[in-house]
Design an enzyme around this catalytic site. Structure first.
Site, short mmCIF file in Angstrom:
data_model
loop_
_atom_site.label_atom_id
_atom_site.label_comp_id
_atom_site.label_asym_id
_atom_site.label_seq_id
_atom_site.Cartn_x
_atom_site.Cartn_y
_atom_site.Cartn_z
N HIS A 56 -12.99 -0.83 -2.20
CA HIS A 56 -12.24 0.34 -2.18
C HIS A 56 -11.59 0.82 -0.80
CE1 HIS A 56 -11.94 4.54 -3.63
NE2 HIS A 56 -11.88 5.04 -2.54
N CYS A 57 -10.44 0.92 -1.04
CA CYS A 57 -9.59 1.23 0.39
C CYS A 57 -9.28 2.44 0.25
CB CYS A 57 -8.36 0.18 0.27
SG CYS A 57 -7.50 0.10 1.67
#
Lengths: 495, 160
Positions: A191-192
């Site tokens: 998850h960025c």
């Protein structure tokens, strides 16, 4: 007291039945939301824009920071450095810079706005079917062991598929549940927060193109800003050069700090692509030879070139979420999601049959009747649980003494069992300490991802599981309920 | 007694059978061809296997990594992925073919046997579900179990 309870139950049921024929419970539900789109009732923690076309994570603050940094730096570059450089060196510089800038922005927006490959949650039917299969596998015992895994052999390597308690599916290989977005994502990378979205199967190539082009852009701007300052300082001295183009200082600072992280990240992802691994797998060391001599990556195509081509130029699967479709109420086939109305219908019809044959049994509520009718099938009991949880007439306690079978204990256990498992599983998976998202921005795996305050299992276990259960069990019990009610008729008429 | 027996017979039809994914070859979309026992009395094994194998072939075609997909990928990259605004991806084209195939199969083979296949894309590519085509009618009938014309409705449903 007994009679009073049953009377009130009957009252509730009869009043519901009388309204059910014209389905006013359903019609206001429909009228209130005549044409709701699926994205509006999406269970995950995502934000949708442009009528469902754009899909992002809930926390998008860092994404706006990324955007601002890129826009401001490039803006300063084009305004202050490019005119000088275009004149002194070549006009190709702003052109190349412009192309890079457009590419960076395009890929960033594409990464941030697209569906990363979210797996839609199981429909109640599927979930019930899986539960039944698991029950069969466990020998229909009352106790259900918490971790549910399936082993699959992929290209000679044994892979464990875990069951996701939130999405009620066995996760496909390489899929993972993102705790921030509360979705299972196919080929989950990480998850960025910088792009404000998960990076998964559908947007990994855009993400890679983004960081690659951003590395080039950063190096490009860094190099040419330094060139600009050097050229100016040749003309009028270093300090004067800095005075003439103050923006260059800011650009150099931003680029200097960005280059290390972004170029490093591009290198890391190049390695991941060439070995066909996800960040998740690499950090866990799933395919590392340290785990075992025979441990190898079953997904790798063998050579670097094929792996790269497959990751970047392979077919792009469409989104599995029909975000802009309309929510259909499955009225003809399944029970509508209105907390067991048709179950009341079934019970009422049950009762009308019973009234003729067994007046004694009628004193009890219809629920135990259904329970006795189901000798070994646990399907109707969750329905009773749903009634107990979600029905308006919850005057019956969960532990009804009348049913002789052991399955009532299953339902009680099930109802309470769901919650601890739900609560147990997520902290187990995401119990690693919070890492500063700014420092190691791209290394947030689901384990390391910061637990949002009031994380789903802890924050709203009751609300979430309650609705999930009511929705989950209802149509499943609907099918088996009819089956069991039929058996019940046969059984009770023989009594 | 006889209405009870009729009801019990209809009750056994109220089922959904889910064919799960087969991950033995990795993450490519493939469904298990193992014949489920619930469908034993409803459909011939060969027909079922043919349908699932054809579906698997279609998905393999969609996900094939070869010349055409590379070309599409490179072209898309070169146009900053704007080309997808006007062009359909190969995957989407194959999905349309699959939808058509499923509809055909439903009309020719499954509906006459009282079954319906749902397109896996509607189930997130997790399962191919075989549903009883009489389920909706059965649901209506069972709700009105207490009514007089319950028997009549049953006959109507069987005719359908």
């Amino acid at each position: 007291m007994h009679l009073g309870v049953s009377e009130s139950m009957r009252e509730c049921e009869y009043s519901q039945i009388s309204t059910r024929s014209s389905t006013p419970m359903e019609t206001p539900y429909k009228k209130r939301t005549p044409k709701k789109k699926k994205w509006e009732s999406f269970p995950g923690r995502n934000k949708f824009y442009c009528d469902g076309r754009i899909m992002m994570a809930r926390q998008t603050g860092v994404f706006y920071l990324t955007l601002v940094l890129i826009l401001v730096t490039c803006g300063l570059f084009f305004t202050f450095d490019c005119p000088y450089l275009a004149l002194q060196l070549t006009p190709a510089i702003p052109v190349i810079g412009g192309v890079l800038f457009v590419f960076v922005l395009g890929t960033l927006l594409r990464t941030s706005f697209s569906d990363p490959g979210v797996l839609p949650r199981a429909t109640p039917d599927e979930a019930a079917d899986l539960e039944r299969q698991i029950d069969v596998a466990n020998g229909s015992s009352g106790y259900r062991p918490p971790p549910r895994t399936k082993e699959v052999v992929i290209n000679g390597q044994t892979v464990k598929l875990k069951y996701c308690f939130t999405c009620k599916i066995f996760r496909p290989p390489r899929a993972s549940h993102c705790s921030l977005c509360d979705n299972c994502v196919e080929r989950f990378d990480h998850h960025c927060p910088w792009v404000g979205n998960c990076v998964g199967r559908r947007n990994y190539r855009f993400f890679y193109m983004f960081i690659l082009s951003l590395s080039f852009l950063t190096i490009f701007i860094f190099a040419f800003v330094i060139t600009h300052v050097i050229l100016r300082s040749h003309e009028s001295g270093f300090l004067n050069a800095l005075k003439d183009s103050p923006a260059s200082v800011l650009e150099v600072v931003v680029c200097f700090f960005s280059v290390w992280s972004i170029v490093g990240l591009s290198g890391f992802h190049t390695y991941l692509i060439s070995s066909n691994q996800t960040t998740n797998e690499d950090i866990k060391g799933s395919w590392s030879s340290k785990r075992g001599k025979d441990n190898y990556n079953p997904y790798s195509h063998g050579n670097i070139f094929t792996n790269c081509c497959a990751a970047l130029c392979g077919p792009l699967p469409p989104s599995l979420l029909d975000r802009r479709g309309f929510v259909e109420s499955d009225v003809p086939q399944l029970a509508p999601p209105t907390n067991g109305i048709t179950m009341y219908g079934a019970t009422q019809s049950q009762q009308s049959h019973m009234a003729a044959a067994t007046p004694l049994l009628q004193q009890q509520s219809s629920e135990p009747v259904i329970l006795t009718a189901s000798p070994d099938d646990g399907g109707s009991l969750p329905g009773r649980t749903a009634l107990a949880l979600g029905g308006p007439c919850t005057s019956l306690p969960l532990g009804q003494p009348t049913p002789p079978t052991s399955t009532p204990s299953l339902s009680c256990h099930e109802a309470t069992d769901m919650l601890p498992i739900h609560g147990h599983n997520h902290p187990h998976n995401h119990s690693h300490p919070l890492q500063d998202p700014g420092a190691h921005h791209h290394f947030l795996t689901p384990e390391e991802a910061p637990s949002p305050p009031g994380m789903l299992p802890c924050g709203s276990p009751l609300g979430h599981s309650h609705t999930m259960q009511a929705g989950f069990y209802n149509p499943a019990s609907q099918d088996s309920l009819h089956e069991d009610s039929v058996r019940g008729l046969v059984k009770l008429s023989s009594v | 007694m006889s209405p009870d027996i009729q009801l019990e017979h209809s009750a056994s039809l109220a089922n959904k059978v889910f064919i799960q994914r087969d991950y033995s070859e990795g993450t490519t979309c493939k469904f298990q061809t193992k014949f489920p026992s619930e469908l034993e009395s409803r459909i011939e094994r060969t027909l079922f296997e043919d349908t699932v194998k054809t579906l698997n072939n279609y998905y393999a075609e969609a996900e094939k990594i070869g010349g055409q997909s590379y070309l599409e990928g490179c072209l898309a990259c070169a146009t900053a992925y704007l080309i997808f605004l006007c062009m359909e991806t190969r995957y989407e084209k194959v999905l349309k073919k699959i939808a058509k195939y499923i509809q055909e199969q439903n009309e020719k083979i499954y509906a006459p046997r009282g079954l319906l296949i749902t397109d896996p894309i509607e189930r997130g590519m997790r399962v191919v579900s075989f549903e009883c085509a009489w389920l909706c009618v059965y649901a209506c009938k069972s709700i009105s179990m207490g009514e007089k014309d319950g028997g009549r409705r049953e006959e109507v449903s069987k005719q359908e």
